[in-house]
Design an enzyme around this catalytic site. Structure first.
Site, PDB file in Angstrom:
ATOM      1  N   GLU A 230      -9.704 -11.009  -7.237  1.00 18.65           N
ATOM      2  CA  GLU A 230      -8.898 -10.097  -7.062  1.00 18.65           C
ATOM      3  C   GLU A 230      -7.641 -10.243  -8.145  1.00 18.65           C
ATOM      4  O   GLU A 230      -7.018  -8.932  -8.731  1.00 18.65           O
ATOM      5  CB  GLU A 230      -8.329  -9.848  -5.777  1.00 18.65           C
ATOM      6  CG  GLU A 230      -9.565  -9.657  -4.760  1.00 18.65           C
ATOM      7  CD  GLU A 230      -8.966  -9.448  -3.328  1.00 18.65           C
ATOM      8  OE1 GLU A 230      -7.829  -9.685  -3.086  1.00 18.65           O
ATOM      9  OE2 GLU A 230      -9.874  -8.828  -2.428  1.00 18.65           O
TER      10      GLU A 230
ATOM     11  N   ARG B 212      -1.775 -14.141   4.860  1.00 16.59           N
ATOM     12  CA  ARG B 212      -2.454 -13.452   5.884  1.00 16.59           C
ATOM     13  C   ARG B 212      -1.616 -13.598   7.155  1.00 16.59           C
ATOM     14  O   ARG B 212      -1.639 -12.637   8.074  1.00 16.59           O
ATOM     15  CB  ARG B 212      -3.928 -13.806   5.934  1.00 16.59           C
ATOM     16  CG  ARG B 212      -4.801 -13.348   4.686  1.00 16.59           C
ATOM     17  CD  ARG B 212      -6.037 -14.162   4.591  1.00 16.59           C
ATOM     18  NE  ARG B 212      -7.008 -13.380   5.876  1.00 16.59           N
ATOM     19  CZ  ARG B 212      -7.613 -12.135   5.656  1.00 16.59           C
ATOM     20  NH1 ARG B 212      -7.300 -11.241   4.673  1.00 16.59           N
ATOM     21  NH2 ARG B 212      -8.314 -11.637   6.571  1.00 16.59           N
TER      22      ARG B 212
ATOM     23  N   HIS C 179      -2.192  -5.339   1.611  1.00 18.10           N
ATOM     24  CA  HIS C 179      -3.463  -6.190   1.428  1.00 18.10           C
ATOM     25  C   HIS C 179      -3.237  -7.556   0.985  1.00 18.10           C
ATOM     26  O   HIS C 179      -2.454  -8.011   0.345  1.00 18.10           O
ATOM     27  CB  HIS C 179      -4.546  -5.468   0.416  1.00 18.10           C
ATOM     28  CG  HIS C 179      -5.605  -6.330  -0.248  1.00 18.10           C
ATOM     29  ND1 HIS C 179      -6.788  -6.223   0.677  1.00 18.10           N
ATOM     30  CD2 HIS C 179      -5.722  -7.155  -1.018  1.00 18.10           C
ATOM     31  CE1 HIS C 179      -7.684  -7.240   0.262  1.00 18.10           C
ATOM     32  NE2 HIS C 179      -7.022  -7.800  -0.911  1.00 18.10           N
TER      33      HIS C 179
ATOM     34  N   LYS D 168       0.886  -1.161   0.089  1.00 16.97           N
ATOM     35  CA  LYS D 168       0.013   0.041  -0.002  1.00 16.97           C
ATOM     36  C   LYS D 168       0.794   1.318  -0.036  1.00 16.97           C
ATOM     37  O   LYS D 168       2.006   1.141   0.253  1.00 16.97           O
ATOM     38  CB  LYS D 168      -0.904  -0.183   1.141  1.00 16.97           C
ATOM     39  CG  LYS D 168      -1.900  -1.243   1.226  1.00 16.97           C
ATOM     40  CD  LYS D 168      -3.130  -0.926   2.479  1.00 16.97           C
ATOM     41  CE  LYS D 168      -4.014  -2.160   2.192  1.00 16.97           C
ATOM     42  NZ  LYS D 168      -5.097  -2.116   3.091  1.00 16.97           N
TER      43      LYS D 168
ATOM     44  N   TYR E 222     -12.462  -2.249  -3.944  1.00 22.36           N
ATOM     45  CA  TYR E 222     -12.921  -2.242  -2.490  1.00 22.36           C
ATOM     46  C   TYR E 222     -14.626  -2.431  -2.595  1.00 22.36           C
ATOM     47  O   TYR E 222     -15.141  -1.995  -1.570  1.00 22.36           O
ATOM     48  CB  TYR E 222     -12.422  -1.111  -1.602  1.00 22.36           C
ATOM     49  CG  TYR E 222     -11.001  -1.662  -1.183  1.00 22.36           C
ATOM     50  CD1 TYR E 222     -10.514  -2.679  -0.508  1.00 22.36           C
ATOM     51  CD2 TYR E 222      -9.968  -0.786  -1.366  1.00 22.36           C
ATOM     52  CE1 TYR E 222      -9.453  -3.038   0.054  1.00 22.36           C
ATOM     53  CE2 TYR E 222      -8.631  -1.096  -1.007  1.00 22.36           C
ATOM     54  CZ  TYR E 222      -8.470  -2.126  -0.204  1.00 22.36           C
ATOM     55  OH  TYR E 222      -7.206  -2.283   0.112  1.00 22.36           O
TER      56      TYR E 222
ATOM     57  N   PHE F 148     -15.481   3.510   6.596  1.00 27.50           N
ATOM     58  CA  PHE F 148     -14.132   3.960   6.274  1.00 27.50           C
ATOM     59  C   PHE F 148     -13.974   3.981   4.760  1.00 27.50           C
ATOM     60  O   PHE F 148     -12.831   3.994   4.171  1.00 27.50           O
ATOM     61  CB  PHE F 148     -13.286   2.973   7.029  1.00 27.50           C
ATOM     62  CG  PHE F 148     -13.558   1.325   6.452  1.00 27.50           C
ATOM     63  CD1 PHE F 148     -13.163   1.063   5.360  1.00 27.50           C
ATOM     64  CD2 PHE F 148     -14.205   0.801   7.616  1.00 27.50           C
ATOM     65  CE1 PHE F 148     -13.346  -0.456   5.301  1.00 27.50           C
ATOM     66  CE2 PHE F 148     -14.298  -0.598   7.398  1.00 27.50           C
ATOM     67  CZ  PHE F 148     -13.729  -1.273   6.182  1.00 27.50           C
TER      68      PHE F 148
ATOM     69  N   ASN G 279      -2.157   0.250   6.447  1.00 29.80           N
ATOM     70  CA  ASN G 279      -1.737  -0.919   7.144  1.00 29.80           C
ATOM     71  C   ASN G 279      -0.847  -1.662   6.226  1.00 29.80           C
ATOM     72  O   ASN G 279      -0.627  -2.688   6.293  1.00 29.80           O
ATOM     73  CB  ASN G 279      -2.794  -1.615   7.613  1.00 29.80           C
ATOM     74  CG  ASN G 279      -3.781  -2.124   6.691  1.00 29.80           C
ATOM     75  OD1 ASN G 279      -3.710  -1.866   5.457  1.00 29.80           O
ATOM     76  ND2 ASN G 279      -4.701  -3.035   7.014  1.00 29.80           N
TER      77      ASN G 279
ATOM     78  N   THR H   4      -5.322  -6.914  10.481  1.00 27.62           N
ATOM     79  CA  THR H   4      -5.610  -5.802   9.753  1.00 27.62           C
ATOM     80  C   THR H   4      -5.367  -4.633  10.810  1.00 27.62           C
ATOM     81  O   THR H   4      -4.643  -3.530  10.285  1.00 27.62           O
ATOM     82  CB  THR H   4      -7.218  -5.513   9.532  1.00 27.62           C
ATOM     83  OG1 THR H   4      -7.697  -6.690   8.978  1.00 27.62           O
ATOM     84  CG2 THR H   4      -7.569  -4.282   9.071  1.00 27.62           C
TER      85      THR H   4
HETATM   86  P1  CMP Z   1      -7.374  -4.710   3.495  1.00 25.49           P
HETATM   87  O1  CMP Z   1      -6.835  -5.897   3.537  1.00 25.49           O
HETATM   88  O2  CMP Z   1      -6.826  -3.891   2.357  1.00 25.49           O
HETATM   89  O3  CMP Z   1      -9.034  -4.577   3.170  1.00 25.49           O
HETATM   90  C1  CMP Z   1      -9.855  -3.774   3.598  1.00 25.49           C
HETATM   91  C2  CMP Z   1      -9.358  -2.409   4.049  1.00 25.49           C
HETATM   92  O4  CMP Z   1     -10.083  -1.565   4.857  1.00 25.49           O
HETATM   93  C3  CMP Z   1      -8.295  -2.762   5.219  1.00 25.49           C
HETATM   94  O5  CMP Z   1      -7.095  -3.753   4.792  1.00 25.49           O
HETATM   95  C4  CMP Z   1      -8.078  -1.700   6.031  1.00 25.49           C
HETATM   96  O6  CMP Z   1      -7.058  -0.985   5.478  1.00 25.49           O
HETATM   97  C5  CMP Z   1      -9.296  -1.047   5.822  1.00 25.49           C
HETATM   98  N1  CMP Z   1      -9.787  -0.861   6.851  1.00 25.49           N
HETATM   99  C6  CMP Z   1     -10.651  -2.029   7.525  1.00 25.49           C
HETATM  100  N2  CMP Z   1     -11.286  -1.434   8.910  1.00 25.49           N
HETATM  101  C7  CMP Z   1     -11.007  -0.254   8.805  1.00 25.49           C
HETATM  102  C8  CMP Z   1     -11.487   0.788   9.696  1.00 25.49           C
HETATM  103  N3  CMP Z   1     -12.018   0.465  10.882  1.00 25.49           N
HETATM  104  N4  CMP Z   1     -11.079   1.990   9.837  1.00 25.49           N
HETATM  105  C9  CMP Z   1     -10.259   2.392   8.504  1.00 25.49           C
HETATM  106  N5  CMP Z   1      -9.928   1.432   7.723  1.00 25.49           N
HETATM  107  C10 CMP Z   1     -10.217   0.027   7.794  1.00 25.49           C
END
Ligand code: CMP
Length: 140
Positions: A128, A87, A117, A11, A51, A59, A114, A93
């Site tokens: 995906e 994972r 993904h 990311k 997404y 979010f 984070n 996450t």
């Molecule tokens: P990802 O694995 O890319 O899948 C969905 C993304 O949404 C997740 O990682 C986070 O980066 C984001 N995400 C999930 N929960 C939250 C949250 N509570 N607030 C902000 N971002 C979120």
């Protein structure tokens, strides 16, 4: 255990800090093979499409803004049990909840920024991967 493929995204928070190689080293050390990889700047429409399952979440807008804020590296990982393995290597996450030694524990800035993904199931991995790559791009 079957050989699987999964979709990974490094990311914008990680590419901004020049951590692409550090993340890839973690993936490879875990036995995952990077069989396709491309650095791209997502458009808003591309981020929203990727997404789409999260469209109703509070979010969603912030997530799409973040994912278009800089380059990402999209990649296909291959290996035994690749979906679950990736994972595990990424960690939870929320980096505050991620286990020591995971990518998100060591590199992530926040639950949104984070660093990585990974597909959450083999079925989603197929969808995906096809979102970003054609079969010809993937060299196992
Ligand atoms: P990802 O694995 O890319 O899948 C969905 C993304 O949404 C997740 O990682 C986070 O980066 C984001 N995400 C999930 N929960 C939250 C949250 N509570 N607030 C902000 N971002 C979120």
């Amino acid at each position: 255990m079957a050989v699987e493929r999964t979709l990974s995204i490094i990311k914008p928070d990680a590419t901004r800090r020049n951590l692409t190689g550090a993340v890839n080293a973690r993936l490879e050390a875990a036995g995952l093979r990077i069989v396709a990889q491309r650095r791209i700047r997502l458009t808003r429409a591309q981020a929203e499409g990727f997404y789409a399952v999260h469209r109703a979440r509070p979010f969603f807008d912030g997530l799409c803004a973040f994912m278009t804020s800089g380059p990402v590296v999209v990649q296909v990982l291959e290996g035994e049990n690749a979906v679950a393995r990736n994972r595990e290597v990424m960690g939870a996450t929320d980096p505050a909840k991620a286990a020591p030694g995971t990518i998100r524990k060591d590199f992530a800035e926040s639950i949104e920024a984070n660093s990585a993904h990974g597909s959450d199931s083999a079925d989603n991995a197929a969808v995906e991967i096809a979102y970003f790559f054609s079969g010809l791009d993937i060299v196992g």
